[in-house]
Enzyme design. Sequence first.
Site, short mmCIF file in Angstrom:
data_model
loop_
_atom_site.label_atom_id
_atom_site.label_comp_id
_atom_site.label_asym_id
_atom_site.label_seq_id
_atom_site.Cartn_x
_atom_site.Cartn_y
_atom_site.Cartn_z
N GLN A 83 0.88 -1.07 -0.02
CA GLN A 83 -0.03 -0.16 -0.23
C GLN A 83 0.84 1.39 -0.03
O GLN A 83 1.50 1.54 0.97
CB GLN A 83 -1.01 -0.07 1.44
CG GLN A 83 -1.56 -1.40 1.03
CD GLN A 83 -3.06 -1.47 2.14
OE1 GLN A 83 -3.80 -1.62 1.59
NE2 GLN A 83 -2.65 -1.39 3.42
N HIS A 94 6.50 4.04 5.91
CA HIS A 94 7.88 3.36 5.84
C HIS A 94 7.53 2.26 4.98
O HIS A 94 6.48 1.38 5.22
CB HIS A 94 8.32 2.69 7.36
CG HIS A 94 9.47 2.06 7.27
ND1 HIS A 94 10.48 2.04 8.34
CD2 HIS A 94 10.25 1.38 6.22
CE1 HIS A 94 11.35 1.37 8.15
NE2 HIS A 94 11.34 0.92 6.69
N HIS A 96 6.59 -0.92 3.18
CA HIS A 96 6.64 -2.47 3.61
C HIS A 96 5.69 -3.21 2.80
O HIS A 96 4.53 -2.79 2.36
CB HIS A 96 6.08 -2.55 4.94
CG HIS A 96 4.69 -1.60 5.45
ND1 HIS A 96 4.64 -0.23 5.61
CD2 HIS A 96 3.42 -2.11 5.30
CE1 HIS A 96 3.39 0.00 5.39
NE2 HIS A 96 2.59 -0.99 5.55
N HIS A 98 3.27 -6.45 2.38
CA HIS A 98 2.50 -7.48 3.12
C HIS A 98 2.76 -8.97 2.48
O HIS A 98 2.60 -8.97 1.32
CB HIS A 98 1.12 -6.99 3.15
CG HIS A 98 0.99 -5.76 3.82
ND1 HIS A 98 0.26 -5.56 5.14
CD2 HIS A 98 0.81 -4.38 3.50
CE1 HIS A 98 0.02 -4.40 5.33
NE2 HIS A 98 0.38 -3.61 4.41
W1 AMW Z 1 -0.35 -0.34 5.88
O1 AMW Z 1 -1.84 -0.08 6.52
O2 AMW Z 1 0.65 0.91 6.44
O3 AMW Z 1 0.15 -1.03 4.20
O4 AMW Z 1 0.24 -1.64 6.84
C1 AMW Z 1 0.82 -1.47 8.30
C2 AMW Z 1 0.87 -2.76 8.86
O5 AMW Z 1 1.71 -2.58 10.12
C3 AMW Z 1 -0.19 -3.49 9.38
O6 AMW Z 1 -0.63 -4.85 8.71
C4 AMW Z 1 -0.47 -3.41 10.84
O7 AMW Z 1 -1.09 -4.44 11.43
C5 AMW Z 1 1.27 -3.54 11.36
N1 AMW Z 1 1.68 -2.77 12.30
C6 AMW Z 1 1.50 -1.93 13.00
N2 AMW Z 1 2.04 -1.28 13.92
C7 AMW Z 1 3.05 -2.49 14.13
C8 AMW Z 1 3.79 -2.94 15.08
N3 AMW Z 1 4.24 -2.16 16.33
N4 AMW Z 1 4.48 -4.50 14.99
C9 AMW Z 1 4.21 -4.92 13.87
N5 AMW Z 1 3.15 -4.61 13.09
C10 AMW Z 1 2.73 -3.54 13.07
#
Ligand code: AMW
Length: 148
Positions: A83, A94, A96, A98
């Site tokens: 995303q 940041h 990432h 999935h």
């Molecule tokens: W994104 O909606 O920005 O594409 O996805 C962010 C992801 O990071 C989500 O799946 C969320 O559940 C996960 N997430 C957020 N904070 C943490 C954390 N502290 N540790 C692990 N995963 C996290």
Amino acid sequence: MSLLFGKHLIKSTISFLKTELSFAIVNRKPVVPGHVLVCPLRPAKRFRDLFPEEINDLFNTVQRVSNVVETHFGGTSITISIQDGPEAGQTVHHVHVHILPRRAGDFERNDNVYELLQYHDKEGQDSQMKWRSEEEMEIEAAELRKYF
Ligand code: AMW
């Protein structure tokens, strides 16, 4: 040692792989069992901000991690998704990737996974899904670390 994931300071105990330029962590709120994240070590916000060597390392890591979580969680396919920016559903600024192990019938409609992915970590959405405890995440990370 801890890792930076956007504004979150991530304990190394919830990471299960660190390479030269990337790291992999278990998810605090997985959409399916084995939903993990692979990130560049450098906290770049958008995919376009990555250097070629970071993309190379990131996607090699995505491939290695995908194979492991598919096997470990008994999946038969994998959804890989980025995303990239707030309007695409990004909440952590940041980059990432999935990685979600998939299996037959896990969603009523296959692409429903994308809807859940977009909303699962937004406040006030989908109250059935809970943020996991650090202990639960550490246990999962320790299991996955054994594969690398
Ligand atoms: W994104 O909606 O920005 O594409 O996805 C962010 C992801 O990071 C989500 O799946 C969320 O559940 C996960 N997430 C957020 N904070 C943490 C954390 N502290 N540790 C692990 N995963 C996290």
